[in-house]
Enzyme design. Structure first.
Site, PDB file in Angstrom:
ATOM      1  N   GLY A  10       0.525   5.214   1.081  1.00 12.39           N
ATOM      2  CA  GLY A  10      -0.209   6.290   1.968  1.00 12.39           C
ATOM      3  C   GLY A  10       0.194   7.546   1.774  1.00 12.39           C
ATOM      4  O   GLY A  10       1.192   7.705   1.216  1.00 12.39           O
ATOM      5  N   GLY A  11      -0.116   8.612   2.522  1.00  9.88           N
ATOM      6  CA  GLY A  11       0.344  10.140   2.722  1.00  9.88           C
ATOM      7  C   GLY A  11       1.454  10.194   3.311  1.00  9.88           C
ATOM      8  O   GLY A  11       2.176  10.924   3.150  1.00  9.88           O
ATOM      9  N   MET A  12       1.786   9.313   4.292  1.00 11.43           N
ATOM     10  CA  MET A  12       2.827   9.504   5.159  1.00 11.43           C
ATOM     11  C   MET A  12       4.072   8.278   4.887  1.00 11.43           C
ATOM     12  O   MET A  12       5.125   8.741   4.725  1.00 11.43           O
ATOM     13  CB  MET A  12       2.400   9.277   6.688  1.00 11.43           C
ATOM     14  CG  MET A  12       3.523   9.439   7.543  1.00 11.43           C
ATOM     15  SD  MET A  12       3.157   9.367   9.360  1.00 11.43           S
ATOM     16  CE  MET A  12       3.030   7.636   9.468  1.00 11.43           C
ATOM     17  N   ALA A  13       3.370   6.998   4.653  1.00  9.93           N
ATOM     18  CA  ALA A  13       4.268   5.892   4.448  1.00  9.93           C
ATOM     19  C   ALA A  13       4.117   5.002   3.389  1.00  9.93           C
ATOM     20  O   ALA A  13       2.794   5.057   3.171  1.00  9.93           O
ATOM     21  CB  ALA A  13       4.517   5.391   5.727  1.00  9.93           C
ATOM     22  N   ASN A  14       4.873   4.408   3.125  1.00 15.21           N
ATOM     23  CA  ASN A  14       4.647   3.126   2.060  1.00 15.21           C
ATOM     24  C   ASN A  14       4.886   1.909   2.756  1.00 15.21           C
ATOM     25  O   ASN A  14       5.623   1.776   3.483  1.00 15.21           O
ATOM     26  CB  ASN A  14       5.477   3.323   0.682  1.00 15.21           C
ATOM     27  CG  ASN A  14       5.031   4.316  -0.156  1.00 15.21           C
ATOM     28  OD1 ASN A  14       4.107   4.975  -0.109  1.00 15.21           O
ATOM     29  ND2 ASN A  14       6.136   4.970  -0.878  1.00 15.21           N
ATOM     30  N   VAL A  15       3.944   0.953   2.400  1.00 14.71           N
ATOM     31  CA  VAL A  15       4.050  -0.409   3.172  1.00 14.71           C
ATOM     32  C   VAL A  15       4.425  -1.562   2.236  1.00 14.71           C
ATOM     33  O   VAL A  15       3.772  -1.635   1.058  1.00 14.71           O
ATOM     34  CB  VAL A  15       2.562  -0.785   3.914  1.00 14.71           C
ATOM     35  CG1 VAL A  15       2.726  -2.005   4.858  1.00 14.71           C
ATOM     36  CG2 VAL A  15       2.096   0.340   4.759  1.00 14.71           C
ATOM     37  N   GLY A  67       0.846  -0.940   0.046  1.00 11.89           N
ATOM     38  CA  GLY A  67       0.028   0.026  -0.015  1.00 11.89           C
ATOM     39  C   GLY A  67       1.007   1.109  -0.150  1.00 11.89           C
ATOM     40  O   GLY A  67       1.967   1.148   0.364  1.00 11.89           O
ATOM     41  N   ASP A  82      -7.764   7.155  16.003  1.00  6.91           N
ATOM     42  CA  ASP A  82      -8.229   6.856  14.410  1.00  6.91           C
ATOM     43  C   ASP A  82      -8.878   5.382  14.286  1.00  6.91           C
ATOM     44  O   ASP A  82      -8.585   5.116  13.379  1.00  6.91           O
ATOM     45  CB  ASP A  82      -6.984   7.133  13.611  1.00  6.91           C
ATOM     46  CG  ASP A  82      -7.432   7.338  11.956  1.00  6.91           C
ATOM     47  OD1 ASP A  82      -8.894   7.401  11.845  1.00  6.91           O
ATOM     48  OD2 ASP A  82      -6.763   7.225  11.227  1.00  6.91           O
TER      49      ASP A  82
END
Length: 676
Positions: free
Chosen positions: A21-26, A19, A135
């Protein structure tokens, strides 16, 4: 983005992207020491200098690693690679709870309670360590292949005793699950998490969130002002005691909610007890009063209006009655008698009616351009339907899943409002998406008498077709085989063919079949041949360079073999030639654009950009498109202060073409197609 095969921290080999994301990639990776799959969360390169993001990333690692619980994602390692922070977590091979709800709604009540028990147990531990999640939502809750829950993403979790809690943190959660106090900018507490848990429980029971809106602000206002919609109205099978758990957890005032996740869990677990069968609906304590009439300050009844002043005049009429004879008409009665004596009031009413109709007609004619018919998007994919609706001027509302035997999975069943209805442009239109037919588990009825076998299949919603064949070894009336193997999932209403023994044939020779050569036959032709000769067909598939896709490569037993009717014939069908992948390396140079060489006549905006480039160099972003990467995602993100050579590997299948795009300081300096 990190390339497949890259060895992170000399230990974790990158296998795939899970995935972005806006902060990190997984990423999915393999721990080469322990030889197990792990998930690696890596901070994006373009955010390395963002102090707030770095703090959030570190806080997630600290918060999660401090919590050891079977229903919380475990952090296995935290480190950096070439200055880039990453976190190694256990890998959960399964969907998130949002996808699980979409695929399986409506969930059985016992399944809902089982899932919520695990979530509440995990959140209870976090709260005991004075950590609130902030969250909680189905997208942050994963489910493994055995149905075990794992809560993830403590990226905005904050210890309650931290002194540096910011207002930014308090509004970062998803608005559909956010407590009213958070939407107002207040501090999140344990009760805020409990509110989110109540919304998750609502969605588990109904398949949808309680509030939807065109904007985040609209949803937030509903959470703050509107009562939670009734669950039992559309789901009467949900006991009142279970709905009460949702109502208490989602009370508008934090003090009216559960004191702890453990208390909510205890109430949830007892909600199906017979002793609570007649439990009344939950009402928050702050709404319970002694029925005293509350007079709003500054409010005065308009005595000139007989309708609006009816309640206000009640006390006056009572006072009048005290001094007048009992047969004296009241003030309201006198007003009505006056109207009846004056015939002109009918004319007055008619004139008013005509004016209202005229005004409405004028308003409709003025606003006719703001209305449109909802287009028919049935049987379209969600993406195509959304594009069609937006083109017509509507916005996309809630997207709900529903079983359908007629509409293919993933396609639109209908819209709300329905196709053809007139609606104002900008209105949200809900999409009902097919989750495919209801599926049942195929029972095993082989070796059963036909009638009991038929009843067993019909009981689970399947239809039965009987086919009688001779058998030397199986008694008459016994099921020899079924067209779908037992324990397989099959759509409700599917026709199942049962081959039933007719007993031994008098002439054994007539019960024999000489197999003809089925190679290069289509799979359908082979199936027809098997049906005509009472043979059970098993189909396998394999790649072939010489046999066209969809045609039979081989058969077992081979052509010319004598077999009894009812025997099994196995064929191998071609999947076509296997396409091989090849790695092509593209070498190129990105030249350094020195801002000092720019002419002095550059605009102020250009000067500002040059100033930024001078301090860090040219900002270079590389995008690639191949078998493993999308051109929409950044592959490399860096700064250069001199001409820099790059060697970029692209993985391409036979006949596939790729692409490389290079952007320097916001301008595309290379956009080339790469062919295999």
């Amino acid at each position: 983005m990190i390339d497949k095969g890259y060895l992170l921290g000399e230990r974790y080999r990158i296998l795939d992207t899970l995935g972005e994301g806006g902060m990190a990639n997984v990423y999915l990776a393999e721990d080469i020491i322990l030889q197990q799959k792990v998930a690696v969360k890596m901070l994006r390169m373009d955010l390395l200098k963002d102090k707030q993001t770095l703090l959030r990333f570190k806080r997630e690692a600290l918060a999660t690693s401090a919590l050891s619980h079977p229903n919380i994602i475990s952090v296995l390692d935290v480190s950096t690679d070439d200055g880039q922070p990453y976190m190694v977590m256990e890998y959960v091979d399964g969907p998130d709870l949002k996808d699980y709800i979409k695929a399986h709604s409506p969930l059985p009540i016992h399944e809902v309670i089982r899932i919520m028990d695990q979530i509440l147990s995990a959140v209870g531990l976090a709260h005991r360590h004075n950590v609130i999640h902030r969250d909680l939502k189905p997208q942050n809750i994963l489910m493994d292949q055995r149905g075990n829950i794992k809560i993830a993403d403590f990226g905005i979790a904050v210890a309650l005793n931290q002194s540096s809690v910011t207002q930014t943190n308090s509004v970062m959660g998803s608005v559909h699950y956010m407590s009213p106090e958070q939407t107002r900018g207040g501090m999140a507490t344990k009760q805020s998490d409990i509110y989110s848990l109540g919304i998750i429980l609502y969605e588990l029971l109904t398949g949808q969130v309680p509030f939807a809106g065109d904007t985040a602000m609209a949803v937030a206002l509903k959470h703050a002002q509107e009562a939670i919609p009734s669950i039992r109205k559309n789901h009467p099978n949900v006991p009142q005691a279970l709905e009460n758990v949702v109502l208490k957890a989602t009370s508008k005032e934090p003090q009216d909610r559960y004191n702890s996740a453990e208390e909510m869990r205890e109430d949830l677990d007892s909600s199906l007890d017979p002793a609570r069968a007649n439990e009344p609906a939950f009402v928050p304590p702050h709404l319970i009063n002694n029925d005293e009439t509350i007079i709003l300050p500054g409010f005065k009844a308009d005595k000139a209006d007989p309708v609006n002043s009816e309640q206000a005049s009640t006390s006056e009429e009572t006072a009048d009655d005290a001094v007048q004879p009992t047969n004296q008409p009241t003030r309201r009665q006198r007003f009505i008698s006056s109207l009846k004596r004056h015939k002109w009031w009918w004319l007055f009413t008619a004139i008013i009616g005509v004016l209202i109709v005229a005004i409405m007609a004028f308003a409709l004619s003025e606003d006719r351009n703001d209305w449109a018919q909802v287009p028919d998007v049935a049987n379209m994919t969600e993406t195509a339907a959304s594009a069609q609706l937006e083109k017509a001027g509507f916005t996309i509302g809630r997207i709900r899943a529903k079983h359908s035997a007629k509409i293919k999975k993933g396609r639109v069943i209908k819209t709300q409002p329905a196709a053809g209805e007139a609606a104002s442009k900008g209105k949200s239109v809900d999409l009902i998406i097919s989750s495919g037919p209801v599926k049942v588990t195929m029972p095993d009825v082989v070796d059963m008498q036909y009638q009991p076998a038929k009843r067993k299949l019909e009981k689970v919603g399947l239809k039965v077709k009987r086919k009688n064949i001779y058998s030397d070894s199986i008694d008459s009336g016994i099921v020899i085989s079924q067209s779908v193997a037992s324990d397989k999932k099959v759509a409700k209403g599917t026709v199942i063919t049962l081959k039933v023994s007719k007993g031994q044939e008098e002439d054994p020779e007539e019960n024999m079949v000489t197999l003809k050569d089925l190679t290069n036959y289509s799979q359908k032709s082979a199936q027809d041949y098997a049906d005509e000769n009472d043979l059970n067909l098993v189909v396998k598939k394999d790649y072939s360079d010489s046999v066209e896709k969809g045609l039979v490569i081989s058969m077992d037993p081979g052509a010319g073999t004598h077999v009894q009717k009812g025997s099994t014939l196995t064929i191998t069908v071609s999947k076509g030639a296997e396409k091989t992948s090849k790695t092509i390396t593209k070498n190129f140079t990105v030249t350094y654009d020195d801002p000092d060489d720019n002419s002095s006549s550059s605009s102020s905006s250009t000067s500002s950009s040059s100033s930024s480039s001078t301090s860090q160099g040219n900002h270079v972003q590389i995008y690639i498109e191949d078998e493993n990467h999308s051109i929409d995602n950044i592959y490399r993100d860096l700064y250069i202060k001199k001409d820099t050579d790059f060697s970029i590997p692209l993985t391409l299948k036979d006949g596939q073409s790729g692409r490389i795009k290079v952007v320097r300081d916001g301008k595309t300096v290379m956009n080339e197609k790469v062919s295999n």
